[in-house]
Design a protein around this motif. Sequence first.
Motif, short mmCIF file in Angstrom:
data_model
loop_
_atom_site.label_atom_id
_atom_site.label_comp_id
_atom_site.label_asym_id
_atom_site.label_seq_id
_atom_site.Cartn_x
_atom_site.Cartn_y
_atom_site.Cartn_z
N VAL A 41 -30.82 2.51 4.51
CA VAL A 41 -31.90 1.29 3.80
C VAL A 41 -32.60 0.23 4.15
O VAL A 41 -33.77 0.45 4.39
N THR A 42 -32.53 0.32 5.85
CA THR A 42 -33.07 -0.28 6.33
C THR A 42 -34.49 0.78 6.24
O THR A 42 -35.53 0.25 6.85
N GLY A 43 -33.96 1.98 6.92
CA GLY A 43 -35.24 2.84 8.15
C GLY A 43 -36.27 2.82 6.74
O GLY A 43 -37.34 2.65 6.42
N VAL A 44 -35.29 3.07 5.11
CA VAL A 44 -36.37 2.55 3.71
C VAL A 44 -37.11 1.66 3.77
O VAL A 44 -38.72 1.99 3.36
N LEU A 45 -36.94 0.57 4.09
CA LEU A 45 -37.60 -0.89 3.81
C LEU A 45 -38.66 -0.91 5.03
O LEU A 45 -39.27 -1.33 4.38
N LEU A 46 -38.41 -0.16 6.30
CA LEU A 46 -39.01 0.05 7.35
C LEU A 46 -40.62 0.25 7.14
O LEU A 46 -41.36 -0.08 7.58
N VAL A 47 -40.41 1.07 6.41
CA VAL A 47 -41.64 1.86 7.04
C VAL A 47 -43.02 1.29 6.12
O VAL A 47 -43.98 1.40 6.33
N PRO A 48 -42.39 1.27 4.37
CA PRO A 48 -43.84 0.57 4.25
C PRO A 48 -44.68 -1.11 4.81
O PRO A 48 -45.38 -1.15 4.85
N LEU A 49 -43.49 -1.79 5.65
CA LEU A 49 -43.52 -2.87 6.16
C LEU A 49 -44.13 -2.49 7.38
O LEU A 49 -45.23 -3.38 7.68
N MET A 50 -43.98 -1.61 8.16
CA MET A 50 -44.69 -1.13 9.55
C MET A 50 -45.86 -0.67 9.43
O MET A 50 -47.31 -1.44 9.42
N ALA A 52 -49.26 -2.40 9.64
CA ALA A 52 -50.57 -1.66 10.55
C ALA A 52 -51.80 -1.75 9.88
O ALA A 52 -53.19 -1.95 10.48
N THR A 53 -51.70 -1.24 8.55
CA THR A 53 -52.85 -1.79 7.46
C THR A 53 -53.44 -2.95 8.17
O THR A 53 -54.89 -3.91 8.16
N MET A 54 -52.74 -4.13 8.03
CA MET A 54 -53.52 -5.50 8.28
C MET A 54 -53.84 -5.98 9.86
O MET A 54 -55.01 -6.43 9.71
N MET A 55 -53.49 -4.96 10.41
CA MET A 55 -54.47 -5.37 11.80
C MET A 55 -55.01 -4.57 11.75
O MET A 55 -56.33 -5.12 12.57
N LEU A 56 -55.15 -3.26 11.58
CA LEU A 56 -56.40 -2.62 11.17
C LEU A 56 -57.19 -3.21 10.45
O LEU A 56 -58.89 -3.32 10.87
N ASN A 83 -61.04 -4.13 12.36
CA ASN A 83 -62.86 -4.10 11.47
C ASN A 83 -63.61 -5.63 11.15
O ASN A 83 -64.93 -4.51 11.57
N THR A 84 -62.73 -6.09 11.13
CA THR A 84 -63.32 -7.42 10.31
C THR A 84 -63.95 -8.27 11.74
O THR A 84 -64.85 -8.42 11.70
N ILE A 85 -63.20 -8.07 12.60
CA ILE A 85 -63.43 -9.01 14.29
C ILE A 85 -64.99 -8.00 14.64
O ILE A 85 -66.21 -8.03 15.20
#
Length: 272
Positions: A9-18, A22-26, A30-32
């Motif tokens: 369950v934890t693995g299933v939840l962590l994948v979209p979180l990560m 990653a998307t937010m950092m990218l 890109n904004t910078i």
Amino acid sequence: MQFKDILKVTGVLLVPLMLGVATMMLTIQNTIDAKENREKDLDIAQRERDQTADLAEEERQDNRLIEYLNGISTLMFSTQPLDPLLRAKTMSVLRQVDVKRKREVILFLYEAKLIRSDMNSGIPIISLQDVNLDNVDFSDLRPPYTQVISNFYYETRIALRGVSLRNTSFQRRNLYRSDLAQTDCTRSNFSSVDLLEVDFSYAKLVECNFENARFNSVNLQNANLSQSNITDEQLAKALTYQGAILPNGTSLAILLFTLSSSTRDGSSSTEL
């Protein structure tokens, strides 16, 4: 629920979180990057505008100088009175051009014999009174002892009476019989200059460099020599320095009065 199920369950939840992190950092990166690129583009555009403006100003000043030189040349061959027109045009152009082109104007006027002191009256055709020639470099930049005698200033008698010559350089020039009376030559460079019969009367020569300058019959009457490096040997070769302010700030008039008073007091004491 077993531990193995919890991990699933934890693995299933962590994948979209990560993926979200990653998307937010990218996105942030890109904004910078986009901001830095915009700043670089703006900087490049500003430099290009500045360069264009500088080139336009250079062209404007070149055109103004050419227009002046052509106009003066035409006037010199005309039959109308020259003095007022020549001075008016000269004062106008010298207010509009930079120090490099001011030098060219003075060179032209000198070679055209328009600012040379008349042999008899001492008055030039064009008076440069109140002209600003601050920071102009009239130095002879060639190696010493290679100067061509016929070059600029060797006949001299250049008339610069009442001109502002702050931070101006005449290094290695010959200023024979030149009129620099009433000038402001603060921090100007006269090193290795021939100063034969130059008129510096009432001139401001504060912090001037006279290193290796050759003095002979120089008029320093009422000149201000404060903080200049003029030597006693050079002063001894002056035509006069009556009323001058010496490099140490002492007024020669006060010094002579003090010495005269001391002499009189000494004589009185002797008589008593």
